[in-house]
Design a protein around this motif. Structure first.
Motif, PDB file in Angstrom:
ATOM      1  N   ARG A  74       0.837  -1.209   0.000  1.00  0.00           N
ATOM      2  CA  ARG A  74       0.000   0.000   0.000  1.00  0.00           C
ATOM      3  C   ARG A  74       0.868   1.254   0.000  1.00  0.00           C
ATOM      4  N   ALA A  75       1.948   1.244   0.791  1.00  0.00           N
ATOM      5  CA  ALA A  75       2.852   2.405   0.822  1.00  0.00           C
ATOM      6  C   ALA A  75       3.472   2.629  -0.554  1.00  0.00           C
ATOM      7  N   LEU A  76       3.904   1.561  -1.192  1.00  0.00           N
ATOM      8  CA  LEU A  76       4.482   1.678  -2.531  1.00  0.00           C
ATOM      9  C   LEU A  76       3.453   2.209  -3.522  1.00  0.00           C
ATOM     10  N   ALA A  77       2.229   1.687  -3.444  1.00  0.00           N
ATOM     11  CA  ALA A  77       1.171   2.121  -4.364  1.00  0.00           C
ATOM     12  C   ALA A  77       0.834   3.593  -4.172  1.00  0.00           C
ATOM     13  N   LYS A  78       0.944   4.089  -2.947  1.00  0.00           N
ATOM     14  CA  LYS A  78       0.635   5.497  -2.651  1.00  0.00           C
ATOM     15  C   LYS A  78       1.851   6.402  -2.841  1.00  0.00           C
ATOM     16  N   GLY A  79       2.995   5.831  -3.175  1.00  0.00           N
ATOM     17  CA  GLY A  79       4.196   6.627  -3.381  1.00  0.00           C
ATOM     18  C   GLY A  79       4.803   7.161  -2.101  1.00  0.00           C
ATOM     19  N   VAL A  80       4.556   6.478  -0.991  1.00  0.00           N
ATOM     20  CA  VAL A  80       5.084   6.914   0.306  1.00  0.00           C
ATOM     21  C   VAL A  80       6.392   6.170   0.579  1.00  0.00           C
ATOM     22  N   ARG A  81       7.462   6.916   0.748  1.00  0.00           N
ATOM     23  CA  ARG A  81       8.767   6.310   1.034  1.00  0.00           C
ATOM     24  C   ARG A  81       8.794   5.859   2.480  1.00  0.00           C
ATOM     25  N   THR A  82       9.260   4.641   2.705  1.00  0.00           N
ATOM     26  CA  THR A  82       9.274   4.059   4.040  1.00  0.00           C
ATOM     27  C   THR A  82      10.681   3.609   4.415  1.00  0.00           C
ATOM     28  N   ASN A 109       8.122 -11.145  -2.108  1.00  0.00           N
ATOM     29  CA  ASN A 109       8.764 -12.220  -1.361  1.00  0.00           C
ATOM     30  C   ASN A 109       9.509 -11.753  -0.111  1.00  0.00           C
ATOM     31  N   ALA A 110       9.473 -10.480   0.208  1.00  0.00           N
ATOM     32  CA  ALA A 110      10.189  -9.957   1.377  1.00  0.00           C
ATOM     33  C   ALA A 110       9.582 -10.496   2.663  1.00  0.00           C
ATOM     34  N   ARG A 111      10.455 -10.912   3.568  1.00  0.00           N
ATOM     35  CA  ARG A 111      10.011 -11.325   4.901  1.00  0.00           C
ATOM     36  C   ARG A 111      10.181 -10.104   5.802  1.00  0.00           C
ATOM     37  N   VAL A 112       9.163  -9.243   5.780  1.00  0.00           N
ATOM     38  CA  VAL A 112       9.229  -7.949   6.455  1.00  0.00           C
ATOM     39  C   VAL A 112       9.126  -8.134   7.968  1.00  0.00           C
ATOM     40  N   ALA A 113      10.133  -7.635   8.680  1.00  0.00           N
ATOM     41  CA  ALA A 113      10.117  -7.665  10.143  1.00  0.00           C
ATOM     42  C   ALA A 113       9.492  -6.389  10.693  1.00  0.00           C
ATOM     43  N   GLY A 114       9.640  -5.292   9.947  1.00  0.00           N
ATOM     44  CA  GLY A 114       9.075  -4.030  10.389  1.00  0.00           C
ATOM     45  C   GLY A 114       9.152  -2.986   9.296  1.00  0.00           C
ATOM     46  N   ILE A 115       8.285  -1.997   9.432  1.00  0.00           N
ATOM     47  CA  ILE A 115       8.224  -0.907   8.461  1.00  0.00           C
ATOM     48  C   ILE A 115       7.874   0.375   9.216  1.00  0.00           C
ATOM     49  N   ALA A 116       8.493   1.476   8.825  1.00  0.00           N
ATOM     50  CA  ALA A 116       8.212   2.775   9.444  1.00  0.00           C
ATOM     51  C   ALA A 116       7.749   3.749   8.374  1.00  0.00           C
ATOM     52  N   ILE A 117       6.782   4.572   8.765  1.00  0.00           N
ATOM     53  CA  ILE A 117       6.168   5.518   7.840  1.00  0.00           C
ATOM     54  C   ILE A 117       5.999   6.854   8.546  1.00  0.00           C
ATOM     55  N   HIS A 118       6.302   7.928   7.837  1.00  0.00           N
ATOM     56  CA  HIS A 118       6.001   9.279   8.311  1.00  0.00           C
ATOM     57  C   HIS A 118       5.371  10.022   7.141  1.00  0.00           C
ATOM     58  N   ALA A 119       4.102  10.346   7.293  1.00  0.00           N
ATOM     59  CA  ALA A 119       3.368  11.025   6.217  1.00  0.00           C
ATOM     60  C   ALA A 119       2.130  11.677   6.818  1.00  0.00           C
ATOM     61  N   GLU A 120       1.296  12.212   5.959  1.00  0.00           N
ATOM     62  CA  GLU A 120       0.031  12.821   6.386  1.00  0.00           C
ATOM     63  C   GLU A 120      -0.759  11.779   7.181  1.00  0.00           C
ATOM     64  N   LYS A 121      -1.354  12.222   8.276  1.00  0.00           N
ATOM     65  CA  LYS A 121      -1.993  11.332   9.245  1.00  0.00           C
ATOM     66  C   LYS A 121      -3.008  10.370   8.622  1.00  0.00           C
ATOM     67  N   LYS A 122      -3.925  10.873   7.815  1.00  0.00           N
ATOM     68  CA  LYS A 122      -4.950  10.001   7.225  1.00  0.00           C
ATOM     69  C   LYS A 122      -4.339   8.982   6.274  1.00  0.00           C
ATOM     70  N   LEU A 123      -3.298   9.366   5.580  1.00  0.00           N
ATOM     71  CA  LEU A 123      -2.622   8.453   4.663  1.00  0.00           C
ATOM     72  C   LEU A 123      -1.939   7.328   5.437  1.00  0.00           C
TER      73      LEU A 123
END
Length: 135
Positions: A74-82, A109-123
């Protein structure tokens, strides 16, 4: 109070040391990309100076592996860098090795352990849908 949100989502099956490690790494990734979220230095009553901290709270959430994959996509689809941390990074010992193992993963195929996001609150809320407050 803030128009943005700083969220870290951890996979719910990680060991405690892994959760702490991933949280620290991911927070530095966001700060490195957005230094404006760091405030002024702290001073105590005796005049000692301490490092500045984030100007806003950092929300820590947890989710299963499938949900973390959805969040990444979803972050990739919205263009949000994480900032992202994958399981293979636990076995490396430095940044170059982390980037090497990361370069071999892809969103499918990524085995994601964690992801961080900083963007507009609703997004951020839309992207992290399915994650729960870490407890």
């Amino acid at each position: 109070m803030f128009e943005t949100k700083f969220a870290i989502v951890l996979r719910d099956d990680l060991a405690m040391w892994q959760k702490l490690n991933v949280t620290a790494f991911l927070a530095t990734g966001i700060v490195g990309q957005k230094p404006e979220i760091i405030g002024e230095a702290y001073r105590d009553a005796a005049g000692h100076v301490y490092n500045a901290l984030s100007i806003q709270p950092i929300i820590v959430l947890s989710a299963g592996g499938v949900t973390l994959g959805d969040i990444q996509r979803r972050a990739l689809a919205k263009g949000v860098r994480t900032s992202i941390y994958i399981d293979e990074m636990f076995s490396t010992g430095h940044d170059a090795a982390n980037r090497e193992v990361f370069s071999k993963s892809a969103p499918d195929n990524a085995r994601v352990a964690g992801i961080a996001i900083h963007a507009e609150k609703k997004l951020v809320d839309k992207i992290t849908k399915g994650a729960k407050l870490h407890g």
